[in-house]
Design a protein around this motif. Structure first.
Motif, PDB file in Angstrom:
ATOM      1  N   ARG A  46      -6.955   8.567  -0.874  1.00 27.55           N
ATOM      2  CA  ARG A  46      -7.640   7.702  -1.831  1.00 27.55           C
ATOM      3  C   ARG A  46      -7.348   6.224  -1.579  1.00 27.55           C
ATOM      4  O   ARG A  46      -8.244   5.380  -1.622  1.00 27.55           O
ATOM      5  N   THR A  47      -6.081   5.892  -1.284  1.00 30.15           N
ATOM      6  CA  THR A  47      -5.740   4.497  -1.004  1.00 30.15           C
ATOM      7  C   THR A  47      -6.465   4.010   0.239  1.00 30.15           C
ATOM      8  O   THR A  47      -7.002   2.896   0.267  1.00 30.15           O
ATOM      9  N   MET A  48      -6.505   4.831   1.268  1.00 28.74           N
ATOM     10  CA  MET A  48      -7.209   4.486   2.504  1.00 28.74           C
ATOM     11  C   MET A  48      -8.683   4.208   2.244  1.00 28.74           C
ATOM     12  O   MET A  48      -9.230   3.180   2.667  1.00 28.74           O
ATOM     13  N   LEU A  49      -9.342   5.082   1.515  1.00 25.62           N
ATOM     14  CA  LEU A  49     -10.763   4.921   1.243  1.00 25.62           C
ATOM     15  C   LEU A  49     -11.031   3.722   0.337  1.00 25.62           C
ATOM     16  O   LEU A  49     -12.031   3.016   0.490  1.00 25.62           O
ATOM     17  N   ASN A  50     -10.122   3.487  -0.614  1.00 28.54           N
ATOM     18  CA  ASN A  50     -10.281   2.333  -1.505  1.00 28.54           C
ATOM     19  C   ASN A  50     -10.238   1.020  -0.729  1.00 28.54           C
ATOM     20  O   ASN A  50     -10.999   0.082  -1.008  1.00 28.54           O
ATOM     21  N   VAL A  51      -9.324   0.919   0.233  1.00 24.93           N
ATOM     22  CA  VAL A  51      -9.213  -0.296   1.041  1.00 24.93           C
ATOM     23  C   VAL A  51     -10.481  -0.497   1.868  1.00 24.93           C
ATOM     24  O   VAL A  51     -11.042  -1.605   1.922  1.00 24.93           O
ATOM     25  N   LEU A  52     -10.940   0.556   2.512  1.00 27.61           N
ATOM     26  CA  LEU A  52     -12.173   0.462   3.295  1.00 27.61           C
ATOM     27  C   LEU A  52     -13.358   0.076   2.412  1.00 27.61           C
ATOM     28  O   LEU A  52     -14.195  -0.749   2.792  1.00 27.61           O
ATOM     29  N   SER A  53     -13.430   0.671   1.222  1.00 29.48           N
ATOM     30  CA  SER A  53     -14.544   0.395   0.308  1.00 29.48           C
ATOM     31  C   SER A  53     -14.549  -1.057  -0.145  1.00 29.48           C
ATOM     32  O   SER A  53     -15.593  -1.729  -0.137  1.00 29.48           O
ATOM     33  N   GLN A 100      -5.502   1.616  10.219  1.00 30.66           N
ATOM     34  CA  GLN A 100      -4.796   2.189  11.373  1.00 30.66           C
ATOM     35  C   GLN A 100      -3.292   1.968  11.257  1.00 30.66           C
ATOM     36  O   GLN A 100      -2.496   2.865  11.547  1.00 30.66           O
ATOM     37  N   ARG A 101      -2.916   0.771  10.814  1.00 28.48           N
ATOM     38  CA  ARG A 101      -1.498   0.485  10.612  1.00 28.48           C
ATOM     39  C   ARG A 101      -0.910   1.370   9.518  1.00 28.48           C
ATOM     40  O   ARG A 101       0.199   1.893   9.644  1.00 28.48           O
ATOM     41  N   LEU A 128       0.827  -1.208   0.000  1.00 27.96           N
ATOM     42  CA  LEU A 128       0.000   0.000   0.000  1.00 27.96           C
ATOM     43  C   LEU A 128       0.862   1.259   0.000  1.00 27.96           C
ATOM     44  O   LEU A 128       0.550   2.243  -0.691  1.00 27.96           O
ATOM     45  N   LYS A 129       1.949   1.231   0.754  1.00 27.34           N
ATOM     46  CA  LYS A 129       2.856   2.391   0.772  1.00 27.34           C
ATOM     47  C   LYS A 129       3.511   2.596  -0.589  1.00 27.34           C
ATOM     48  O   LYS A 129       3.687   3.742  -1.036  1.00 27.34           O
ATOM     49  N   GLU A 130       3.865   1.512  -1.254  1.00 31.18           N
ATOM     50  CA  GLU A 130       4.443   1.635  -2.590  1.00 31.18           C
ATOM     51  C   GLU A 130       3.453   2.273  -3.552  1.00 31.18           C
ATOM     52  O   GLU A 130       3.824   3.096  -4.392  1.00 31.18           O
TER      53      GLU A 130
END
Length: 272
Positions: A92-99, A52-53, A9-11
């Motif tokens: 965007r990455t955060m919201l995509n994972v949650l979605s 959170q991580r 995810l960081k990449e």
């Protein structure tokens, strides 16, 4: 825990950021707070622990009001605080994972809750490369079974294995030498003859592949009568429209690739 997924995810975030986010560059020394909003109803939330991580990697404080697996409606699920630039590039990455994860958890929950009996609903290996573990974790949050997490977790003999080994007996005998007491042997079969041949060769799990519901139930009844300890799984051509037809006292597992491949994203947003 989640080390590989966090690295991936960081990449993605850093690739998206490229050299820097032009629109956010002037905000790089500003602190801010924001709220994460769920914009749908009847959702099983999933992805909070991994998010959170991820946020902690960018020194972003987070406080969530719900846990993975909670059934919630349109609401604020949490708040975050930290460097404005970092918040904007992870948004965007955060919201995509949650979605994605919430969509899978919600679909799983909706299907599992309709099963009246001991039959379990399981995912398959039809997951997105790199994020498969997160998709299967979402299945857990929705009350489903993950099936195997990877190729070595169990010994699964599929049709291509049988073709390459030359026969069901050859395939089973070949893999038995690698079987630990902690592993189970599963085999995929397509007809009644092969089903009983596999059972006679002491496999642990038999997958009835692409059987109609009636045929699967009839064969499962015969198989359980003769081999009561064998686990019976059905798979292939199963969707949310017909999976309940396979629920039966003699069928232990219904595995459905569409748990993870055909989903409707849950809508989340971030508001500063």
């Amino acid at each position: 825990m989640f080390d590989y997924e966090i690295k991936l995810l960081k990449e993605w975030i850093e690739k998206d950021n490229n050299f820097f986010d032009i629109a956010s560059y002037e905000l790089r020394n500003k602190e801010t707070t924001a709220e994460i909003l769920l914009k749908n109803n009847n959702v099983v939330v999933s992805g909070i622990e991994i998010i959170q991580r991820l946020l902690s990697e960018y020194n972003i404080y987070s406080e969530f009001y719900y846990n993975d697996g909670d059934f919630i409606n349109n609401t604020i699920i949490g708040k975050i605080k930290g460097n404005a630039y970092n918040i904007l590039i992870v948004e965007r990455t955060m919201l995509n994972v949650l979605s994605l994860m919430s969509a899978i958890a919600t679909k799983t929950y909706n299907l599992v809750s309709k099963i009246n009996g001991k039959t379990k609903l399981a995912a398959t290996r039809k997951v997105f490369p790199g994020l498969g573990n997160l998709e299967k974790l979402a299945v857990i949050h929705g009350g489903g079974d993950t099936h195997r997490w990877n190729l070595s977790e169990s010994i699964m003999i599929k049709d291509n294995h049988i073709a390459l080994y030359g026969s069901i007996e050859n395939a089973i005998n070949a893999v038995k030498k690698y079987k630990s007491f902690t592993k189970k042997i599963e085999i995929e079969v397509e007809n009644e003859k092969d089903t009983f041949l596999a059972a006679e060769n002491n496999v642990d799990i038999i997958m009835l592949d692409n059987f109609s519901a009636n045929d699967a139930k009839e064969l499962a009844k015969k198989l359980k009568y003769n081999y009561p300890n064998i686990i019976i799984e059905v798979s292939g051509g199963i969707s949310e429209d017909n999976y309940l037809d396979y629920v039966d006292d003699n069928i232990d597992i219904i595995s459905m690739g569409k748990l993870t491949t055909e989903i409707k994203y849950v809508d989340y947003s971030l508001e500063v």
